[in-house]
Design an enzyme around this catalytic site. Sequence first.
Site, PDB file in Angstrom:
ATOM      1  N   LYS A  13       9.336  59.397  49.996  1.00  0.00           N
ATOM      2  CA  LYS A  13       8.817  58.041  49.731  1.00  0.00           C
ATOM      3  C   LYS A  13       7.289  58.041  49.595  1.00  0.00           C
ATOM      4  O   LYS A  13       6.754  57.456  48.668  1.00  0.00           O
ATOM      5  CB  LYS A  13       9.189  57.070  50.869  1.00  0.00           C
ATOM      6  CG  LYS A  13      10.649  56.819  51.034  1.00  0.00           C
ATOM      7  CD  LYS A  13      10.905  55.734  52.073  1.00  0.00           C
ATOM      8  CE  LYS A  13      10.371  56.053  53.461  1.00  0.00           C
ATOM      9  NZ  LYS A  13      11.043  57.185  54.128  1.00  0.00           N
ATOM     10  N   ARG A  88      12.297  48.634  57.712  1.00  0.00           N
ATOM     11  CA  ARG A  88      13.176  49.692  58.220  1.00  0.00           C
ATOM     12  C   ARG A  88      14.319  49.115  59.042  1.00  0.00           C
ATOM     13  O   ARG A  88      15.158  49.859  59.521  1.00  0.00           O
ATOM     14  CB  ARG A  88      12.368  50.642  59.100  1.00  0.00           C
ATOM     15  CG  ARG A  88      11.983  51.966  58.429  1.00  0.00           C
ATOM     16  CD  ARG A  88      11.137  52.678  59.428  1.00  0.00           C
ATOM     17  NE  ARG A  88      11.024  54.083  59.324  1.00  0.00           N
ATOM     18  CZ  ARG A  88       9.953  54.713  58.828  1.00  0.00           C
ATOM     19  NH1 ARG A  88       8.999  54.042  58.261  1.00  0.00           N
ATOM     20  NH2 ARG A  88       9.885  56.025  58.878  1.00  0.00           N
ATOM     21  N   ARG A 127       7.176  70.617  56.957  1.00  0.00           N
ATOM     22  CA  ARG A 127       6.140  69.844  56.274  1.00  0.00           C
ATOM     23  C   ARG A 127       4.767  69.968  56.937  1.00  0.00           C
ATOM     24  O   ARG A 127       4.641  69.879  58.147  1.00  0.00           O
ATOM     25  CB  ARG A 127       6.592  68.372  56.271  1.00  0.00           C
ATOM     26  CG  ARG A 127       5.691  67.461  55.508  1.00  0.00           C
ATOM     27  CD  ARG A 127       6.406  66.215  55.110  1.00  0.00           C
ATOM     28  NE  ARG A 127       6.641  65.301  56.227  1.00  0.00           N
ATOM     29  CZ  ARG A 127       7.028  64.038  56.070  1.00  0.00           C
ATOM     30  NH1 ARG A 127       7.246  63.561  54.866  1.00  0.00           N
ATOM     31  NH2 ARG A 127       7.222  63.274  57.108  1.00  0.00           N
ATOM     32  N   ARG A 160       2.595  67.000  61.397  1.00  0.00           N
ATOM     33  CA  ARG A 160       2.710  65.751  62.142  1.00  0.00           C
ATOM     34  C   ARG A 160       3.492  65.986  63.422  1.00  0.00           C
ATOM     35  O   ARG A 160       4.443  66.746  63.438  1.00  0.00           O
ATOM     36  CB  ARG A 160       3.446  64.710  61.293  1.00  0.00           C
ATOM     37  CG  ARG A 160       2.513  63.914  60.414  1.00  0.00           C
ATOM     38  CD  ARG A 160       3.236  63.012  59.477  1.00  0.00           C
ATOM     39  NE  ARG A 160       4.319  62.241  60.069  1.00  0.00           N
ATOM     40  CZ  ARG A 160       4.987  61.310  59.403  1.00  0.00           C
ATOM     41  NH1 ARG A 160       4.678  61.043  58.151  1.00  0.00           N
ATOM     42  NH2 ARG A 160       5.968  60.652  59.968  1.00  0.00           N
ATOM     43  N   ARG A 171      14.746  61.159  64.084  1.00  0.00           N
ATOM     44  CA  ARG A 171      14.323  60.193  63.066  1.00  0.00           C
ATOM     45  C   ARG A 171      15.427  59.961  62.049  1.00  0.00           C
ATOM     46  O   ARG A 171      15.619  58.845  61.567  1.00  0.00           O
ATOM     47  CB  ARG A 171      13.042  60.677  62.379  1.00  0.00           C
ATOM     48  CG  ARG A 171      11.843  60.599  63.312  1.00  0.00           C
ATOM     49  CD  ARG A 171      10.676  61.368  62.776  1.00  0.00           C
ATOM     50  NE  ARG A 171      10.115  60.757  61.599  1.00  0.00           N
ATOM     51  CZ  ARG A 171       9.505  61.431  60.628  1.00  0.00           C
ATOM     52  NH1 ARG A 171       9.405  62.726  60.688  1.00  0.00           N
ATOM     53  NH2 ARG A 171       9.005  60.786  59.608  1.00  0.00           N
TER      54      ARG A 171
HETATM   55  P1  AMP Z   1       6.607  57.304  58.491  1.00  0.00           P
HETATM   56  O1  AMP Z   1       5.260  57.843  58.193  1.00  0.00           O
HETATM   57  O2  AMP Z   1       6.999  56.189  57.551  1.00  0.00           O
HETATM   58  O3  AMP Z   1       7.670  58.351  58.586  1.00  0.00           O
HETATM   59  O4  AMP Z   1       6.510  56.614  59.939  1.00  0.00           O
HETATM   60  C1  AMP Z   1       6.161  57.349  61.104  1.00  0.00           C
HETATM   61  C2  AMP Z   1       6.599  56.607  62.350  1.00  0.00           C
HETATM   62  O5  AMP Z   1       5.920  55.343  62.417  1.00  0.00           O
HETATM   63  C3  AMP Z   1       8.081  56.249  62.423  1.00  0.00           C
HETATM   64  O6  AMP Z   1       8.883  57.322  62.895  1.00  0.00           O
HETATM   65  C4  AMP Z   1       8.050  55.077  63.391  1.00  0.00           C
HETATM   66  O7  AMP Z   1       7.855  55.498  64.717  1.00  0.00           O
HETATM   67  C5  AMP Z   1       6.785  54.344  62.934  1.00  0.00           C
HETATM   68  N1  AMP Z   1       7.089  53.377  61.845  1.00  0.00           N
HETATM   69  C6  AMP Z   1       6.665  53.416  60.555  1.00  0.00           C
HETATM   70  N2  AMP Z   1       7.139  52.376  59.848  1.00  0.00           N
HETATM   71  C7  AMP Z   1       7.896  51.656  60.706  1.00  0.00           C
HETATM   72  C8  AMP Z   1       8.687  50.487  60.569  1.00  0.00           C
HETATM   73  N3  AMP Z   1       8.805  49.832  59.403  1.00  0.00           N
HETATM   74  N4  AMP Z   1       9.324  50.030  61.684  1.00  0.00           N
HETATM   75  C9  AMP Z   1       9.215  50.650  62.875  1.00  0.00           C
HETATM   76  N5  AMP Z   1       8.520  51.772  63.058  1.00  0.00           N
HETATM   77  C10 AMP Z   1       7.857  52.298  61.991  1.00  0.00           C
END
Ligand code: AMP
Length: 217
Positions: A13, A88, A127, A160, A171
């Site tokens: 994404k 989400r 990654r 990360r 996740r």
């Molecule tokens: P991402 O970079 O999108 O994979 O997000 C990293 C982490 O941020 C996720 O595993 C969640 O802990 C938090 N996070 C990001 N977006 C959301 C969301 N829309 N709702 C809840 N937690 C989020």
Amino acid sequence: MYVIFLGAPGAGKGTQAAVVAKEMKLEHVASGDLFRQALDKGTELGKLAKSYMEKGQLVPDEITIRMVLDKISTLGKQTGIILDGFPRTLAQAEALDKALVKQEKAIDKVAYIKVGEKELLKRLSGRWICRNCQAPYHIIDSPPKVKGKCDACGGELYQRADDTVETAKKRLEVYFAQTAPLIDYYKKAGKLLEINGEGKIDEISSRIVTALKAGHS
Ligand code: AMP
């Protein structure tokens, strides 16, 4: 144009949103990046989000919704947006719809980037990301030319904290339980574009751009 990029962690994404935003002149709003920025700055929001992110859990809806809607409200009304990583949960999707109605706006399309589970796990656990420009690398599929350095800007590469095998599994579990129901939500609304997320990065981007321009996948 208001677009959502939906898909599992590791579906690409972020990579695709960056490419497509540039090509279609849209603003890229990534909830995960907003949380990471808050974390780097050591703000209250960052401190709150940290423990959830480290465990691969979702940050509570109330906090996340407020953060993303605040960000959207700082952008001009004429600015088109790609939302990456938000919504989400169903509660987030409903809150977003409600907030947009108030501004006489709506989500136009949802690009659902589909990738098999085995491939997702492989991508997530190998990654590495540039600390400076966020360019993603993969230890096997797309390693940098010089170990630990970004090809594009020379920045330092890091893994990360939530990209370890254990957290990646968590996740994915969270995604299937809480986020996958959004596929149906947007399908029912007639907004879902299903995109094959496997293949070369530029092939996938052009699939997305073509689908968004045509309005169907
Ligand atoms: P991402 O970079 O999108 O994979 O997000 C990293 C982490 O941020 C996720 O595993 C969640 O802990 C938090 N996070 C990001 N977006 C959301 C969301 N829309 N709702 C809840 N937690 C989020």
